[in-house]
Design an enzyme around this catalytic site. Sequence first.
Site, mmCIF file in Angstrom:
data_model
loop_
_atom_site.group_PDB
_atom_site.id
_atom_site.type_symbol
_atom_site.label_atom_id
_atom_site.label_comp_id
_atom_site.label_asym_id
_atom_site.label_seq_id
_atom_site.Cartn_x
_atom_site.Cartn_y
_atom_site.Cartn_z
ATOM 1 N N GLY A 149 -62.057 51.608 -31.779
ATOM 2 C CA GLY A 149 -61.231 52.164 -30.720
ATOM 3 C C GLY A 149 -60.025 51.342 -30.323
ATOM 4 N N LYS B 113 -77.281 65.883 -18.565
ATOM 5 C CA LYS B 113 -75.911 65.429 -18.349
ATOM 6 C C LYS B 113 -74.961 66.083 -19.356
ATOM 7 C CE LYS B 113 -73.666 61.079 -17.089
ATOM 8 N NZ LYS B 113 -73.808 59.606 -17.075
ATOM 9 N N LYS C 91 -62.249 53.292 -11.938
ATOM 10 C CA LYS C 91 -61.541 54.528 -12.285
ATOM 11 C C LYS C 91 -61.845 55.673 -11.319
ATOM 12 C CE LYS C 91 -60.992 53.565 -17.237
ATOM 13 N NZ LYS C 91 -61.201 54.091 -18.608
ATOM 14 N N ALA D 284 -72.042 61.397 -22.661
ATOM 15 C CA ALA D 284 -71.550 62.369 -21.679
ATOM 16 C C ALA D 284 -71.139 61.666 -20.397
ATOM 17 C CB ALA D 284 -72.623 63.427 -21.391
ATOM 18 N N MET E 57 -65.350 54.392 -30.040
ATOM 19 C CA MET E 57 -64.352 54.054 -29.024
ATOM 20 C C MET E 57 -64.357 52.570 -28.662
ATOM 21 S SD MET E 57 -64.251 57.129 -26.269
ATOM 22 C CE MET E 57 -64.013 58.836 -26.728
#
Length: 272
Positions: free
Chosen positions: A235, A156, A66, A128, A211
């Site tokens: 998710g 973070k 990604k 995070a 998720m």
Amino acid sequence: MTKHFCVFGNPIAHSYSPFIHELFANQFGHALSYRRQLATEYNFASTVARLFRQNLTGANVTLPFKQQAFRLANTVTPEARDAGAVNTLVATAAHGLLGANTDGLGLLYDLKRLNVDLSGKRVLLIGAGGAARGVLRNLLDEKPEVIWLYNRSPAKAEALAAGRSRIKAVTHWQPVTGVELVINATSASLNGDLPAVPDSLLASSAVIYDMMYAATATPFIRHVQKIAEPACYDGLGMLVGQAAESYRLWWNCELPQIDPVIQQVRQQLAAQ
């Protein structure tokens, strides 16, 4: 005319994306070819360039590419810019690539399908990393009262919360009260682990959303169900929702129906 698509990832054999997008195409009567495309960190960029030169209209991008996809895109959407990551590539008329991140909208589509309203709510977002970054902008658009952001590395979480008035990094638990929705954006469930969140906070929340998804309840959801009885969701709906937004971008059409596709993917999972 048949349009061609693929999903890039490594590993990728497990991906439900071809099945999901074929179901979407059936809703509209679109002619679609969609395949899984294995890549490596070394050949991802060249493979993307080659396939889009050949005949790709669009592509989905999953782990671990990604961030590379973000760097390849000529232009990116605001959500992708915030996340620093792209999960959807769209061929443009100028022979370039538009990079989008549809994860946040996918999550919102699912929460709305489940009648979970974020407006004025107190939300605890666990994690995070990339998954959290990919959804924060869209969560904030729904005007929650506050999003508490917890990460095992406090620095973070603080960096991600910096400059955002309704996001507060959790460095100790005392100020966190009245949580109404908990969203687990970590991959802990993949390893059977649990995030270090007090059971009292999990037990007091009305809604728990993980998720991650699986054929049965994830380890995180199973843990919560042992200590309380909130509404618990995995998710899978987010997966289908983010795919639906990708489909809408590629075909410039209405958003596909998500509910029947979730049901069919759930059946596929159960049959494994």
